[in-house]
Motif scaffolding. Sequence first.
Motif, mmCIF file in Angstrom:
data_model
loop_
_atom_site.group_PDB
_atom_site.id
_atom_site.type_symbol
_atom_site.label_atom_id
_atom_site.label_comp_id
_atom_site.label_asym_id
_atom_site.label_seq_id
_atom_site.Cartn_x
_atom_site.Cartn_y
_atom_site.Cartn_z
ATOM 1 N N PHE A 29 -78.342 -9.338 -46.713
ATOM 2 C CA PHE A 29 -79.048 -10.592 -46.465
ATOM 3 C C PHE A 29 -80.366 -10.540 -47.223
ATOM 4 C CE2 PHE A 29 -76.984 -11.223 -42.060
ATOM 5 C CZ PHE A 29 -75.850 -11.722 -42.658
ATOM 6 N N LYS A 30 -80.560 -11.476 -48.153
ATOM 7 C CA LYS A 30 -81.751 -11.512 -48.999
ATOM 8 C C LYS A 30 -82.680 -12.616 -48.522
ATOM 9 C CE LYS A 30 -81.564 -10.579 -53.424
ATOM 10 N NZ LYS A 30 -81.389 -10.651 -54.892
ATOM 11 N N ASN A 31 -83.971 -12.310 -48.427
ATOM 12 C CA ASN A 31 -84.970 -13.250 -47.954
ATOM 13 C C ASN A 31 -85.226 -14.320 -49.011
ATOM 14 O OD1 ASN A 31 -86.924 -14.312 -46.304
ATOM 15 N ND2 ASN A 31 -88.520 -12.993 -47.096
ATOM 16 N N LYS A 32 -85.557 -15.559 -48.568
ATOM 17 C CA LYS A 32 -85.773 -16.658 -49.499
ATOM 18 C C LYS A 32 -87.228 -17.088 -49.650
ATOM 19 C CE LYS A 32 -81.413 -19.109 -49.501
ATOM 20 N NZ LYS A 32 -80.772 -20.385 -49.222
ATOM 21 N N ASN A 33 -88.113 -16.765 -48.709
ATOM 22 C CA ASN A 33 -89.481 -17.253 -48.802
ATOM 23 C C ASN A 33 -90.470 -16.200 -48.311
ATOM 24 O OD1 ASN A 33 -88.752 -17.387 -46.157
ATOM 25 N ND2 ASN A 33 -89.309 -19.493 -45.841
ATOM 26 N N TYR A 34 -91.756 -16.442 -48.577
ATOM 27 C CA TYR A 34 -92.820 -15.559 -48.097
ATOM 28 C C TYR A 34 -92.972 -15.731 -46.593
ATOM 29 C CZ TYR A 34 -94.428 -14.868 -52.869
ATOM 30 O OH TYR A 34 -94.510 -14.533 -54.185
ATOM 31 N N GLN A 35 -93.035 -14.635 -45.888
ATOM 32 C CA GLN A 35 -93.251 -14.715 -44.445
ATOM 33 C C GLN A 35 -93.683 -13.372 -43.893
ATOM 34 O OE1 GLN A 35 -89.615 -16.112 -42.911
ATOM 35 N NE2 GLN A 35 -88.444 -14.318 -43.457
ATOM 36 N N ARG A 36 -94.255 -13.425 -42.718
ATOM 37 C CA ARG A 36 -94.635 -12.207 -42.012
ATOM 38 C C ARG A 36 -93.612 -11.954 -40.923
ATOM 39 N NH1 ARG A 36 -99.976 -12.277 -38.579
ATOM 40 N NH2 ARG A 36 -98.582 -13.338 -37.163
ATOM 41 N N ILE A 37 -93.047 -10.757 -40.930
ATOM 42 C CA ILE A 37 -92.033 -10.388 -39.940
ATOM 43 C C ILE A 37 -92.601 -9.273 -39.089
ATOM 44 C CG2 ILE A 37 -89.737 -9.435 -39.615
ATOM 45 C CD1 ILE A 37 -88.894 -10.724 -42.161
ATOM 46 N N THR A 38 -92.548 -9.427 -37.773
ATOM 47 C CA THR A 38 -93.046 -8.403 -36.872
ATOM 48 C C THR A 38 -91.918 -7.460 -36.485
ATOM 49 O OG1 THR A 38 -92.628 -9.758 -34.928
ATOM 50 C CG2 THR A 38 -94.791 -9.966 -35.949
ATOM 51 N N GLN A 39 -92.298 -6.347 -35.921
ATOM 52 C CA GLN A 39 -91.324 -5.342 -35.508
ATOM 53 C C GLN A 39 -90.474 -5.854 -34.345
ATOM 54 O OE1 GLN A 39 -93.110 -1.652 -34.391
ATOM 55 N NE2 GLN A 39 -91.245 -0.498 -34.707
ATOM 56 N N VAL A 97 -93.139 -10.098 -46.262
ATOM 57 C CA VAL A 97 -91.895 -9.995 -47.015
ATOM 58 C C VAL A 97 -91.909 -11.037 -48.122
ATOM 59 C CG1 VAL A 97 -89.400 -10.087 -46.847
ATOM 60 C CG2 VAL A 97 -90.713 -9.217 -44.944
ATOM 61 N N ASN A 98 -91.686 -10.598 -49.342
ATOM 62 C CA ASN A 98 -91.631 -11.482 -50.498
ATOM 63 C C ASN A 98 -90.230 -12.066 -50.632
ATOM 64 O OD1 ASN A 98 -94.267 -10.837 -51.181
ATOM 65 N ND2 ASN A 98 -93.619 -9.088 -52.390
ATOM 66 N N PRO A 99 -90.105 -13.198 -51.328
ATOM 67 C CA PRO A 99 -88.759 -13.715 -51.562
ATOM 68 C C PRO A 99 -87.988 -12.794 -52.499
ATOM 69 C CG PRO A 99 -90.390 -15.090 -52.639
ATOM 70 C CD PRO A 99 -91.126 -14.111 -51.806
ATOM 71 N N GLY A 100 -86.729 -12.596 -52.201
ATOM 72 C CA GLY A 100 -85.891 -11.736 -53.016
ATOM 73 C C GLY A 100 -85.715 -10.340 -52.451
ATOM 74 N N THR A 101 -86.409 -9.990 -51.383
ATOM 75 C CA THR A 101 -86.221 -8.659 -50.798
ATOM 76 C C THR A 101 -85.034 -8.686 -49.840
ATOM 77 O OG1 THR A 101 -87.731 -9.143 -48.990
ATOM 78 C CG2 THR A 101 -88.659 -8.099 -50.932
ATOM 79 N N ILE A 102 -84.308 -7.594 -49.825
ATOM 80 C CA ILE A 102 -83.139 -7.498 -48.957
ATOM 81 C C ILE A 102 -83.582 -6.942 -47.607
ATOM 82 C CG2 ILE A 102 -80.950 -6.336 -48.626
ATOM 83 C CD1 ILE A 102 -80.510 -6.592 -51.597
ATOM 84 N N LEU A 103 -83.277 -7.674 -46.550
ATOM 85 C CA LEU A 103 -83.687 -7.280 -45.208
ATOM 86 C C LEU A 103 -82.656 -6.387 -44.536
ATOM 87 C CD1 LEU A 103 -85.017 -10.721 -43.942
ATOM 88 C CD2 LEU A 103 -86.338 -8.810 -44.800
ATOM 89 N N PHE A 104 -81.376 -6.736 -44.636
ATOM 90 C CA PHE A 104 -80.309 -5.993 -43.971
ATOM 91 C C PHE A 104 -79.166 -5.759 -44.946
ATOM 92 C CE2 PHE A 104 -82.234 -8.753 -40.730
ATOM 93 C CZ PHE A 104 -82.735 -7.789 -39.893
ATOM 94 N N GLU A 105 -78.483 -4.632 -44.787
ATOM 95 C CA GLU A 105 -77.291 -4.333 -45.583
ATOM 96 C C GLU A 105 -76.161 -3.935 -44.636
ATOM 97 O OE1 GLU A 105 -77.602 -1.698 -48.844
ATOM 98 O OE2 GLU A 105 -79.472 -2.570 -49.548
ATOM 99 N N PHE A 106 -74.937 -4.293 -45.036
ATOM 100 C CA PHE A 106 -73.765 -4.034 -44.216
ATOM 101 C C PHE A 106 -72.685 -3.384 -45.059
ATOM 102 C CE2 PHE A 106 -75.800 -7.908 -42.709
ATOM 103 C CZ PHE A 106 -76.039 -7.577 -41.401
ATOM 104 N N ASP A 107 -71.844 -2.615 -44.393
ATOM 105 C CA ASP A 107 -70.686 -2.025 -45.029
ATOM 106 C C ASP A 107 -69.491 -2.220 -44.105
ATOM 107 O OD1 ASP A 107 -69.359 -0.814 -47.059
ATOM 108 O OD2 ASP A 107 -69.918 1.234 -46.516
ATOM 109 N N ASN A 108 -68.281 -2.284 -44.673
ATOM 110 C CA ASN A 108 -67.026 -2.527 -43.952
ATOM 111 C C ASN A 108 -67.008 -3.899 -43.288
ATOM 112 O OD1 ASN A 108 -66.064 -0.037 -44.697
ATOM 113 N ND2 ASN A 108 -66.749 0.947 -42.815
#
Length: 145
Positions: A29-39, A97-108
């Motif tokens: 899942f790749k981010n689309k916009n500038y935003q602040r994400i909390t823990q 988080v800048n646009p274009g950074t990948i937040l989550f990755e999945f396999d299977n």
Amino acid sequence: MKIERKTHNRYFPVHKTCTHLLQFGTIGFKNKNYQRITQLEINTIEWIIRKHLKKLVVKKKFKFWKLTNFNRTLTKLNLESRMGKGKGSIFCKSSLVNPGTILFEFDNLTIWQARNLAAYLKKKFSIKFSIVSRPNFKIGRETQR
């Protein structure tokens, strides 16, 4: 015991990792916009993803990576405190988080399960993201020759 420091400056550490390409999984899942994400937001999204994928993926075991580095601490003062009492205590970690950074990755996972999960997450959260996959990963139906 790790002591957390309060961030007073606006300088962000530069990470040497490549954040716009898939590193571990086949779908991300790749981010689309500038935003602040909390823990707290990342932890709730992770909990919802695990809960939703247990219903979708029955036979295979899926793998899941979250790829956010928290580089800022958020502080908060009491509402009734007067001015001039210093900076408040730490209540959460966050990252920009800048646009274009990948937040989550999945396999299977199949692409249809990823689209179902993305549609479910878009209803719950205001985070805008798109689905990316590896170039050799088959998205649609395989053509017969």
